[in-house]
Design a protein around this motif. Structure first.
Motif, PDB file in Angstrom:
ATOM      1  N   ILE A 134       0.842  -1.186   0.000  1.00 45.60           N
ATOM      2  CA  ILE A 134       0.000   0.000   0.000  1.00 45.60           C
ATOM      3  C   ILE A 134       0.884   1.245   0.000  1.00 45.60           C
ATOM      4  O   ILE A 134       1.990   1.239   0.555  1.00 45.60           O
ATOM      5  CB  ILE A 134      -0.935  -0.003   1.229  1.00 45.60           C
ATOM      6  N   ALA A 135       0.407   2.304  -0.653  1.00 46.10           N
ATOM      7  CA  ALA A 135       1.110   3.592  -0.671  1.00 46.10           C
ATOM      8  C   ALA A 135       0.095   4.676  -0.983  1.00 46.10           C
ATOM      9  O   ALA A 135      -0.981   4.407  -1.534  1.00 46.10           O
ATOM     10  CB  ALA A 135       2.226   3.594  -1.712  1.00 46.10           C
ATOM     11  N   THR A 136       0.430   5.902  -0.651  1.00 48.55           N
ATOM     12  CA  THR A 136      -0.423   7.029  -1.010  1.00 48.55           C
ATOM     13  C   THR A 136       0.429   8.231  -1.382  1.00 48.55           C
ATOM     14  O   THR A 136       1.508   8.449  -0.814  1.00 48.55           O
ATOM     15  CB  THR A 136      -1.378   7.400   0.141  1.00 48.55           C
ATOM     16  N   ASP A 137      -0.072   9.007  -2.355  1.00 47.50           N
ATOM     17  CA  ASP A 137       0.561  10.276  -2.723  1.00 47.50           C
ATOM     18  C   ASP A 137      -0.285  11.458  -2.273  1.00 47.50           C
ATOM     19  O   ASP A 137      -0.005  12.599  -2.618  1.00 47.50           O
ATOM     20  CB  ASP A 137       0.823  10.347  -4.226  1.00 47.50           C
ATOM     21  N   GLY A 138      -1.334  11.186  -1.510  1.00 40.50           N
ATOM     22  CA  GLY A 138      -2.243  12.225  -1.042  1.00 40.50           C
ATOM     23  C   GLY A 138      -3.599  12.115  -1.705  1.00 40.50           C
ATOM     24  O   GLY A 138      -4.566  11.649  -1.081  1.00 40.50           O
ATOM     25  N   PRO A 139      -3.731  12.484  -2.980  1.00 38.91           N
ATOM     26  CA  PRO A 139      -5.035  12.369  -3.648  1.00 38.91           C
ATOM     27  C   PRO A 139      -5.445  10.931  -3.938  1.00 38.91           C
ATOM     28  O   PRO A 139      -6.615  10.663  -4.175  1.00 38.91           O
ATOM     29  CB  PRO A 139      -4.833  13.141  -4.963  1.00 38.91           C
ATOM     30  N   ARG A 140      -4.478  10.021  -3.961  1.00 43.88           N
ATOM     31  CA  ARG A 140      -4.763   8.636  -4.332  1.00 43.88           C
ATOM     32  C   ARG A 140      -4.115   7.680  -3.326  1.00 43.88           C
ATOM     33  O   ARG A 140      -3.064   7.981  -2.746  1.00 43.88           O
ATOM     34  CB  ARG A 140      -4.229   8.321  -5.741  1.00 43.88           C
ATOM     35  N   VAL A 141      -4.750   6.533  -3.180  1.00 46.07           N
ATOM     36  CA  VAL A 141      -4.166   5.427  -2.434  1.00 46.07           C
ATOM     37  C   VAL A 141      -3.986   4.269  -3.405  1.00 46.07           C
ATOM     38  O   VAL A 141      -4.901   3.937  -4.176  1.00 46.07           O
ATOM     39  CB  VAL A 141      -5.047   4.999  -1.246  1.00 46.07           C
ATOM     40  N   TYR A 142      -2.807   3.659  -3.377  1.00 49.50           N
ATOM     41  CA  TYR A 142      -2.471   2.564  -4.273  1.00 49.50           C
ATOM     42  C   TYR A 142      -2.371   1.275  -3.455  1.00 49.50           C
ATOM     43  O   TYR A 142      -1.701   1.246  -2.422  1.00 49.50           O
ATOM     44  CB  TYR A 142      -1.137   2.831  -4.971  1.00 49.50           C
ATOM     45  N   VAL A 143      -3.041   0.225  -3.921  1.00 50.79           N
ATOM     46  CA  VAL A 143      -2.999  -1.074  -3.259  1.00 50.79           C
ATOM     47  C   VAL A 143      -2.658  -2.124  -4.309  1.00 50.79           C
ATOM     48  O   VAL A 143      -3.329  -2.221  -5.340  1.00 50.79           O
ATOM     49  CB  VAL A 143      -4.340  -1.421  -2.580  1.00 50.79           C
ATOM     50  N   SER A 144      -1.620  -2.897  -4.046  1.00 47.11           N
ATOM     51  CA  SER A 144      -1.191  -3.876  -5.043  1.00 47.11           C
ATOM     52  C   SER A 144      -1.664  -5.270  -4.674  1.00 47.11           C
ATOM     53  O   SER A 144      -1.960  -5.572  -3.517  1.00 47.11           O
ATOM     54  CB  SER A 144       0.332  -3.878  -5.180  1.00 47.11           C
ATOM     55  N   GLY A 145      -1.711  -6.125  -5.699  1.00 50.78           N
ATOM     56  CA  GLY A 145      -2.081  -7.517  -5.514  1.00 50.78           C
ATOM     57  C   GLY A 145      -1.572  -8.344  -6.669  1.00 50.78           C
ATOM     58  O   GLY A 145      -0.530  -8.045  -7.255  1.00 50.78           O
ATOM     59  N   LYS A 146      -2.310  -9.372  -7.021  1.00 52.97           N
ATOM     60  CA  LYS A 146      -1.908 -10.227  -8.134  1.00 52.97           C
ATOM     61  C   LYS A 146      -2.093  -9.485  -9.453  1.00 52.97           C
ATOM     62  O   LYS A 146      -3.186  -9.006  -9.758  1.00 52.97           O
ATOM     63  CB  LYS A 146      -2.740 -11.514  -8.151  1.00 52.97           C
ATOM     64  N   ALA A 147      -1.008  -9.360 -10.191  1.00 54.38           N
ATOM     65  CA  ALA A 147      -1.043  -8.836 -11.558  1.00 54.38           C
ATOM     66  C   ALA A 147      -1.708  -7.477 -11.668  1.00 54.38           C
ATOM     67  O   ALA A 147      -2.403  -7.193 -12.637  1.00 54.38           O
ATOM     68  CB  ALA A 147      -1.753  -9.828 -12.489  1.00 54.38           C
ATOM     69  N   GLY A 148      -1.489  -6.616 -10.667  1.00 50.19           N
ATOM     70  CA  GLY A 148      -2.050  -5.290 -10.825  1.00 50.19           C
ATOM     71  C   GLY A 148      -1.979  -4.438  -9.583  1.00 50.19           C
ATOM     72  O   GLY A 148      -1.608  -4.887  -8.499  1.00 50.19           O
ATOM     73  N   VAL A 149      -2.355  -3.175  -9.774  1.00 50.97           N
ATOM     74  CA  VAL A 149      -2.423  -2.192  -8.699  1.00 50.97           C
ATOM     75  C   VAL A 149      -3.783  -1.520  -8.768  1.00 50.97           C
ATOM     76  O   VAL A 149      -4.215  -1.060  -9.834  1.00 50.97           O
ATOM     77  CB  VAL A 149      -1.310  -1.135  -8.837  1.00 50.97           C
ATOM     78  N   GLN A 150      -4.474  -1.486  -7.624  1.00 47.90           N
ATOM     79  CA  GLN A 150      -5.755  -0.797  -7.528  1.00 47.90           C
ATOM     80  C   GLN A 150      -5.482   0.654  -7.155  1.00 47.90           C
ATOM     81  O   GLN A 150      -4.795   0.930  -6.158  1.00 47.90           O
ATOM     82  CB  GLN A 150      -6.623  -1.454  -6.466  1.00 47.90           C
ATOM     83  N   VAL A 151      -6.008   1.589  -7.938  1.00 48.05           N
ATOM     84  CA  VAL A 151      -5.809   3.009  -7.698  1.00 48.05           C
ATOM     85  C   VAL A 151      -7.114   3.597  -7.180  1.00 48.05           C
ATOM     86  O   VAL A 151      -8.113   3.666  -7.909  1.00 48.05           O
ATOM     87  CB  VAL A 151      -5.356   3.745  -8.969  1.00 48.05           C
ATOM     88  N   HIS A 152      -7.100   4.010  -5.924  1.00 49.59           N
ATOM     89  CA  HIS A 152      -8.259   4.639  -5.300  1.00 49.59           C
ATOM     90  C   HIS A 152      -8.097   6.153  -5.400  1.00 49.59           C
ATOM     91  O   HIS A 152      -7.263   6.739  -4.709  1.00 49.59           O
ATOM     92  CB  HIS A 152      -8.371   4.223  -3.832  1.00 49.59           C
ATOM     93  N   ASP A 153      -8.866   6.768  -6.274  1.00 53.43           N
ATOM     94  CA  ASP A 153      -8.839   8.220  -6.428  1.00 53.43           C
ATOM     95  C   ASP A 153      -9.778   8.808  -5.380  1.00 53.43           C
ATOM     96  O   ASP A 153     -11.010   8.698  -5.496  1.00 53.43           O
ATOM     97  CB  ASP A 153      -9.274   8.601  -7.842  1.00 53.43           C
ATOM     98  N   LEU A 154      -9.213   9.446  -4.364  1.00 56.52           N
ATOM     99  CA  LEU A 154     -10.012   9.937  -3.254  1.00 56.52           C
ATOM    100  C   LEU A 154     -10.830  11.167  -3.620  1.00 56.52           C
ATOM    101  O   LEU A 154     -11.829  11.473  -2.963  1.00 56.52           O
ATOM    102  CB  LEU A 154      -9.105  10.256  -2.063  1.00 56.52           C
ATOM    103  N   VAL A 155     -10.423  11.862  -4.665  1.00 55.20           N
ATOM    104  CA  VAL A 155     -11.154  13.051  -5.112  1.00 55.20           C
ATOM    105  C   VAL A 155     -12.320  12.652  -6.006  1.00 55.20           C
ATOM    106  O   VAL A 155     -13.456  13.096  -5.822  1.00 55.20           O
ATOM    107  CB  VAL A 155     -10.211  14.024  -5.843  1.00 55.20           C
ATOM    108  N   ALA A 156     -12.041  11.790  -6.984  1.00 59.52           N
ATOM    109  CA  ALA A 156     -13.089  11.371  -7.921  1.00 59.52           C
ATOM    110  C   ALA A 156     -14.006  10.306  -7.339  1.00 59.52           C
ATOM    111  O   ALA A 156     -15.108  10.081  -7.842  1.00 59.52           O
ATOM    112  CB  ALA A 156     -12.447  10.866  -9.214  1.00 59.52           C
TER     113      ALA A 156
END
Length: 650
Positions: free
Chosen positions: A364-386
């Protein structure tokens, strides 16, 4: 359906067929969430929906024109039947137990599925609806491989005890053939004919022939290949046994009537993940990694040729020959290669009827506007603004994610790749750490030194982890293997030109530790040399986390010892305890927050006082440390509750 000609638009298949956005995952609109956060007291937990959702399949089998696939990393396991003529998933079955399934085999119209966590064997009646558990392999947790003999008896291989077993569908009887190779943990591949079971093992390569009747075992791997790690893939057809060796991408074609007669086929890659033998053409097809290439070996001309590349890093799980067409299962896609025309087509299983499900997240990581969560064959991008959650395809598993100058850098298993990704882009591979490293364990960015620091674990069956330094400006990679002898680099921190390294006594999977206790080392970034090394907690096996703050290095062992070492004297000056496990620490201002996945606690570094902050998260994740990250402005933590992403107000 997508259509590509061989070797053209190779990445298009990955982008169009595999990187399918997931549904919006947030439990509340961001505007409402912001209102709640504005006046919320510290410790308020806001649910943001599934952390990471995926359609990823492992085992696959072809039965009467339908490819049956089983999911991995999601619960419950879903078995989907993809009809090749209709090009859609028109049958679905759920298995009551298991975290995923690597192993499948067919007997008539019955599909057998071997699960992991726990290692159960299921029969799926593809002519009907019945799903029946028929056996288990306890105390082992994994069924890695399954194959059916000509008479319909099933044979399988297990982990972590490296056993071979059989199940007779007619009588319901099981038989334990025992450990294939004493001291080895894996039976990763199985093939069987009328008289003999062939078991491919590791993490020190072996190929064992076992008499089906007597259980007698003999090694048939030629001794010159004993330095490999695995016989990871097997295929058997009309007395020809094809065996793939890792990590050198070597294939042996062995005459089962006389195993001393064999042919060596060398591919340009490290791994052969799938093999199909076409006796009609006397060809052998292989899927290889890391290039993700489909290749053909012509046994008449002894030539190896390249057919197609679905995408960079593609991993073929299975290959099937159906007349003039070669079918492959690649992550979450069924691809078809026409051997006559050279055309490659693909159908994404998500679009075909196997929707994504919440998985066990990995980083898991965040740049502020988004939180990134990784798993099998990909990364889920949670856009906290949108208020959206979308999936970005990644050929591998990001074990650590690090925000750097507006991008997310990902340290990826297997082969310890480094990828970078812009917020609105897709992951791009930058470099490979190499040096027999495969599994990143921790990574941190040093703004002062402009370096990404990555700690890794070596290849299966190997000892000697590494610390690596990557300079994005120069594109320079500097790898230091075995800097703490015979140990992996489990945790990293950086301050004042020194990288602090916390070790794990574990080597690559399938090895027995040579060291007895974890070490803490200082590594000078100017001279690129180790300058000191201590054992801060005698008897500890892992230093799972490090934070450099003030004049102290804070560390945490797997047993829950939280210690402070003076950076100048290199002496432990304080210690306390928290719950044991794979804890994670993050620094927010002068405070340190930590979690073992169940609860979040707060540490005052000055007094080494630990106080509870949030309880009852009971997070579910896959491997490594519990997932925790802090917003750059210090307003919140992001963690998991179950398999959902949550925001914790600070």
């Amino acid at each position: 359906m997508l259509r590509l000609t061989a070797l053209t638009a190779a990445l298009a298949l990955a982008a169009a067929a595999l990187a399918v956005p997931a549904a919006t995952a947030h439990a509340e609109p961001p505007a409402a969430a912001a209102t709640v956060h504005a006046g919320a007291p510290p410790g308020t937990v806001t649910d943001l929906g599934p952390a990471s959702e995926v359609t990823s399949v492992n085992g696959a089998e072809l039965i009467d024109g339908t490819i049956y696939t089983a999911t991995g990393g999601v619960t419950p396991i879903v078995v989907g039947g993809y009809d090749l003529a209709e090009q859609r998933v028109n049958r679905r079955y759920e298995l009551p137990t298991g975290a995923g399934a690597w192993a499948t085999a067919a007997v008539g119209t019955d599909l057998y599925v071997g699960t992991y966590d726990p290692g159960d064997l299921y029969r799926v009646d593809t002519a009907g609806t019945a799903v029946t558990k028929v056996a288990d392999v306890s105390p082992d947790q994994f069924i890695w491989a399954l194959a059916a003999a000509p008479d319909g008896v099933l044979y399988g291989g297990t982990y972590p005890n490296g056993r071979v077993f059989s199940y007779d569908p007619v009588t319901g009887a099981t038989r334990d053939y025992g450990v294939a190779v004493p001291g080895e943990q894996y039976v990763r591949s199985i093939a069987v004919d009328a008289t003999t079971i062939y078991a491919g093992g590791g993490a020190h390569a072996h190929l064992i022939a076992i008499d089906r009747a007597t259980g007698a075992k003999r090694e048939i791997l030629p001794p010159e290949f004993a330095d490999r790690t695995f016989v990871g893939t097997l295929a058997l057809e009309d007395g020809l046994l094809a065996a793939a060796l890792s990590p050198t991408g070597t294939m042996l074609l062995i005459d089962t009537a006389d195993p001393s007669r064999y042919e060596v086929v060398q591919t340009p890659d490290s791994y052969i993940t799938a093999i199909a033998i076409d006796p009609g053409r006397d060809d052998v097809y292989v899927g290889t990694r890391p290039s993700g290439t489909l290749r053909r070996y012509d046994r008449d001309t002894r030539q190896l040729s390249t057919l197609a590349v679905p995408y960079d890093g593609a991993s073929f799980g299975r290959l099937f020959v159906t007349g003039d067409q070669l079918r492959g299962v690649v992550t979450n896609t069924v691809v078809t290669y026409d051997v006559t025309t050279g055309e490659l087509t693909g159908v994404d299983l998500t679009e075909a009827g196997m929707p994504p499900a919440p998985e066990l997240a990995m980083a898991i990581a965040t740049d502020g506007p988004r939180v990134y969560v990784s798993g099998k064959a990909g990364v889920q991008v949670h856009d906290l603004v949108a208020g959206t959650s979308t999936r970005r395809f990644l050929p591998g598993e990001a074990k650590a994610m690090t925000p750097v100058a507006g991008e997310i850098w990902m340290s990826v298993y297997t082969l310890a790749y480094l990828f970078r990704m812009a917020p609105d882009g897709d992951p791009r591979r930058v470099t490979t750490i190499g040096h027999e490293q495969t599994r990143p364990l921790d990574a941190i960015w040093s703004p002062a030194d402009k370096l990404l620091v990555v700690g890794t674990e070596p290849e299966y069956g190997r000892h000697g982890g590494a610390v690596s330094f990557y300079d994005p400006r120069a594109g320079a990679l500097d790898v230091h293997r075995d800097v703490i002898p015979d140990q992996s680099i489990r945790s990293v921190a950086v301050k004042h030109g020194t990288a602090f390294l916390g070790s794990s006594i574990n080597g690559g999977l399938g090895t027995t530790p040579r060291a007895t206790e974890a070490r803490l080392a200082g590594f000078d970034l100017a001279t690129r040399t180790k300058t000191w090394e201590i054992s801060p907690v005698p008897g500890a096996k892992q230093i799972v986390e490090l934070v450099a703050t003030g004049d102290r290095i804070l560390g945490l062992t797997e047993t829950g010892v939280l210690f402070a070492v003076d950076q100048r004297t290199r002496q432990m000056v304080a210690a306390t305890t928290v719950a044991s496990g794979q804890n994670t620490l993050v620094q927010v201002g002068s405070a340190i927050y930590g979690t073992n996945g169940r609860d979040v606690w707060k540490l005052d570094p000055a007094t080494m006082t630990v106080t509870p902050f949030v309880t009852g998260l009971n997070a579910e994740w896959y491997g490594g440390g519990a997932l925790l990250t802090a917003a750059p402005d210090g307003s919140a933590l992001y963690a998991l509750r179950g398999r959902n992403l949550v925001r914790i107000q600070l």
